[in-house]
Scaffold this motif. Structure first.
Motif, mmCIF file in Angstrom:
data_model
loop_
_atom_site.group_PDB
_atom_site.id
_atom_site.type_symbol
_atom_site.label_atom_id
_atom_site.label_comp_id
_atom_site.label_asym_id
_atom_site.label_seq_id
_atom_site.Cartn_x
_atom_site.Cartn_y
_atom_site.Cartn_z
ATOM 1 N N ARG A 58 0.844 -1.252 -0.244
ATOM 2 C CA ARG A 58 -0.031 0.094 0.010
ATOM 3 C C ARG A 58 0.888 1.305 -0.139
ATOM 4 O O ARG A 58 0.663 2.155 -1.005
ATOM 5 C CB ARG A 58 -0.846 -0.024 1.303
ATOM 6 C CG ARG A 58 -1.672 1.297 1.355
ATOM 7 C CD ARG A 58 -2.725 1.031 2.425
ATOM 8 N NE ARG A 58 -4.083 0.604 1.786
ATOM 9 C CZ ARG A 58 -5.207 1.159 1.705
ATOM 10 N NH1 ARG A 58 -5.452 2.435 2.129
ATOM 11 N NH2 ARG A 58 -6.118 0.354 0.997
ATOM 12 N N HIS B 10 -7.942 -2.912 -5.094
ATOM 13 C CA HIS B 10 -7.284 -2.517 -3.652
ATOM 14 C C HIS B 10 -8.325 -3.250 -2.534
ATOM 15 O O HIS B 10 -9.184 -3.534 -2.954
ATOM 16 C CB HIS B 10 -7.161 -0.921 -3.515
ATOM 17 C CG HIS B 10 -8.370 -0.273 -3.535
ATOM 18 N ND1 HIS B 10 -8.954 0.124 -2.624
ATOM 19 C CD2 HIS B 10 -9.399 0.146 -4.669
ATOM 20 C CE1 HIS B 10 -10.052 0.841 -2.833
ATOM 21 N NE2 HIS B 10 -10.201 0.984 -4.133
ATOM 22 N N MET B 11 -8.003 -2.862 -1.259
ATOM 23 C CA MET B 11 -8.528 -3.046 -0.042
ATOM 24 C C MET B 11 -8.654 -1.940 0.778
ATOM 25 O O MET B 11 -7.825 -1.259 0.909
ATOM 26 C CB MET B 11 -7.822 -4.308 0.596
ATOM 27 C CG MET B 11 -7.864 -5.822 0.117
ATOM 28 S SD MET B 11 -6.968 -6.904 0.626
ATOM 29 C CE MET B 11 -5.136 -6.250 0.557
ATOM 30 N N GLY B 12 -9.938 -2.078 1.315
ATOM 31 C CA GLY B 12 -10.362 -0.700 2.033
ATOM 32 C C GLY B 12 -10.422 0.526 1.344
ATOM 33 O O GLY B 12 -10.272 0.568 0.114
ATOM 34 N N ASP B 13 -10.106 1.686 2.305
ATOM 35 C CA ASP B 13 -10.161 3.205 1.579
ATOM 36 C C ASP B 13 -8.940 3.335 0.822
ATOM 37 O O ASP B 13 -7.814 3.252 1.540
ATOM 38 C CB ASP B 13 -10.639 3.867 2.529
ATOM 39 C CG ASP B 13 -11.905 3.808 3.531
ATOM 40 O OD1 ASP B 13 -12.765 3.337 2.593
ATOM 41 O OD2 ASP B 13 -11.980 4.127 4.602
ATOM 42 N N ALA C 204 -9.087 7.139 -5.133
ATOM 43 C CA ALA C 204 -9.516 6.533 -6.578
ATOM 44 C C ALA C 204 -9.591 7.707 -7.465
ATOM 45 O O ALA C 204 -9.890 7.307 -8.617
ATOM 46 C CB ALA C 204 -10.514 5.586 -6.756
ATOM 47 N N SER D 127 -11.483 1.370 -10.775
ATOM 48 C CA SER D 127 -11.141 1.142 -9.373
ATOM 49 C C SER D 127 -12.038 0.033 -9.050
ATOM 50 O O SER D 127 -13.116 0.411 -9.139
ATOM 51 C CB SER D 127 -10.646 2.184 -8.587
ATOM 52 O OG SER D 127 -11.931 2.782 -8.359
ATOM 53 N N ALA E 214 -12.703 -2.056 -5.223
ATOM 54 C CA ALA E 214 -12.419 -2.425 -3.629
ATOM 55 C C ALA E 214 -12.912 -3.840 -3.546
ATOM 56 O O ALA E 214 -13.843 -4.043 -3.701
ATOM 57 C CB ALA E 214 -12.881 -1.464 -2.701
ATOM 58 N N GLU F 266 -3.195 -3.885 -5.120
ATOM 59 C CA GLU F 266 -2.596 -3.757 -3.639
ATOM 60 C C GLU F 266 -2.073 -5.017 -2.964
ATOM 61 O O GLU F 266 -2.990 -6.073 -3.155
ATOM 62 C CB GLU F 266 -3.573 -3.095 -2.753
ATOM 63 C CG GLU F 266 -3.030 -2.912 -1.453
ATOM 64 C CD GLU F 266 -4.197 -2.432 -0.318
ATOM 65 O OE1 GLU F 266 -3.706 -2.485 0.933
ATOM 66 O OE2 GLU F 266 -5.292 -2.139 -0.760
#
Length: 336
Positions: A235, A256-259, A262, A268, A270, A300
């Motif tokens: 990250r 990605h994961m979480g906040d 973007a 994107s 999550a 990520e």
């Protein structure tokens, strides 16, 4: 038996190809005892002839029909995890065609857990050789729509059975039991069933493969890859990379994961920050990002603990050979 299932069985009996769902990914199936039918799998996928395929069996199928020897460890693992996402590599019985094993003296066997796969295998009454239902090296399909995307244009697949979205989402764990006397159990490909779960059943933790280990499905350095290059970063590094590539005006897709910010990205997604949820969504996410028009898919990097072993394995292979892509995009901007 419903009409779709009857038609699928007939296609298999006639030497054709049927794509069907399993709990891991969709498979491209053919009669495992028909060398010409198995050859059609290789031709449809563009698969190297020495890259073996896995034989899928109905619950209760006799392992000793397919394997020259069935050690107690194989019986115990099958009892513990079948139907389920575990493939066992055993010495191949002489009656089994070379084509299934890529010319090796071993065979990969598993009993899938998806109810439609079980119904198909039970109705067919034999083994179905089935690698993932995609062109060789591409992202594996986890919905029927993904299979149609891969094969509708060339007409090589006789039928696609739609069983919804695959629950697990990455391919089965593969354990080699063909060399127990000399090497013990060997983990050829990680997956949903962990080495620790295997050790809890047979009392031995599977070891890493050596150079003489059997070839197995999905173990090449580059595999599971979309057409768009993939780069995987932790990250902190990823945030910096995003900032630099955004400033360079690059078209980026992000998984990605979480906040995470973007803004300014081409696309994107999550994914859940749990290994099972991430695995379930991963291949569909890669396919979606691949169609986004981005120049690069940034991912990520997940955690590195044991529960994430299968996910990290698939992402490393998807990103293989793309390590210089970030620098290349930045340098091209500077040169421009």
């Amino acid at each position: 038996m419903n009409d779709d299932l009857a038609r699928a069985v007939a296609i298999l009996q006639q030497g054709g190809l049927v794509a069907f769902p399993t709990e891991t990914v969709y498979g491209l199936g053919a009669n495992a005892e028909d060398p010409a039918a198995v050859a059609r799998i290789y031709a449809a996928k563009g698969r190297p002839q020495d890259h073996p395929v896995i034989v899928h069996l109905a619950p209760g199928a006799a392992l000793d029909y397919w394997a020259a020897a069935v050690p107690p460890e194989a019986t115990a693992l099958a009892a513990a995890f079948w139907p389920g996402p575990l493939t066992l590599i055993l010495k191949r019985h002489a009656r089994i065609p070379d084509a299934v094993s890529g010319g090796q003296d071993t065979v990969g066997l598993r009993c899938p857990a998806h109810p439609l796969a079980i119904a198909l295998l039970t109705a067919f009454g034999g083994g179905v050789a089935a690698p993932s239902a995609n062109k060789f090296g591409h992202v594996s399909p986890t919905t029927a729509a993904h299979v149609h995307e891969e094969f509708d244009a060339d007409g090589t697949v006789g039928m696609v059975l739609d069983g919804g979205s695959c629950a697990v989402g990455i391919e089965s764990t593969i354990v080699d039991l063909s060399r127990l006397d000399t090497h013990g159990p060997v983990l050829l490909r990680p997956g949903h069933i962990s080495p620790q779960a295997i050790a809890a059943v047979i009392g031995q933790l599977p070891v890493a493969p050596d150079a003489a280990a059997p070839r197995a499905s999905g173990t090449l350095a580059s595999h599971y890859a979309p057409h768009t290059p993939v780069a995987m970063q932790p990250r902190a590094q990823l945030v910096e990379t995003l900032a630099r590539l955004r400033a360079a005006g690059r078209r980026l897709a992000l998984i990605h994961m979480g906040d995470m910010d973007a803004s300014g990205l081409h696309a994107s997604l999550a994914l859940p920050a749990r290994p099972d949820g991430f695995a379930h969504a991963l291949y569909a996410a890669l396919r979606t990002m691949d169609h986004s028009g981005a120049e690069l898919i940034l991912v990520e990097a997940p955690p590195t603990d044991g529960d994430w072993l299968g996910v990290n394995d698939r992402l490393r292979r998807a990103a293989h050979g793309s390590s210089g892509i970030v620098h290349g995009l930045l340098n091209a901007h500077v040169a421009g």
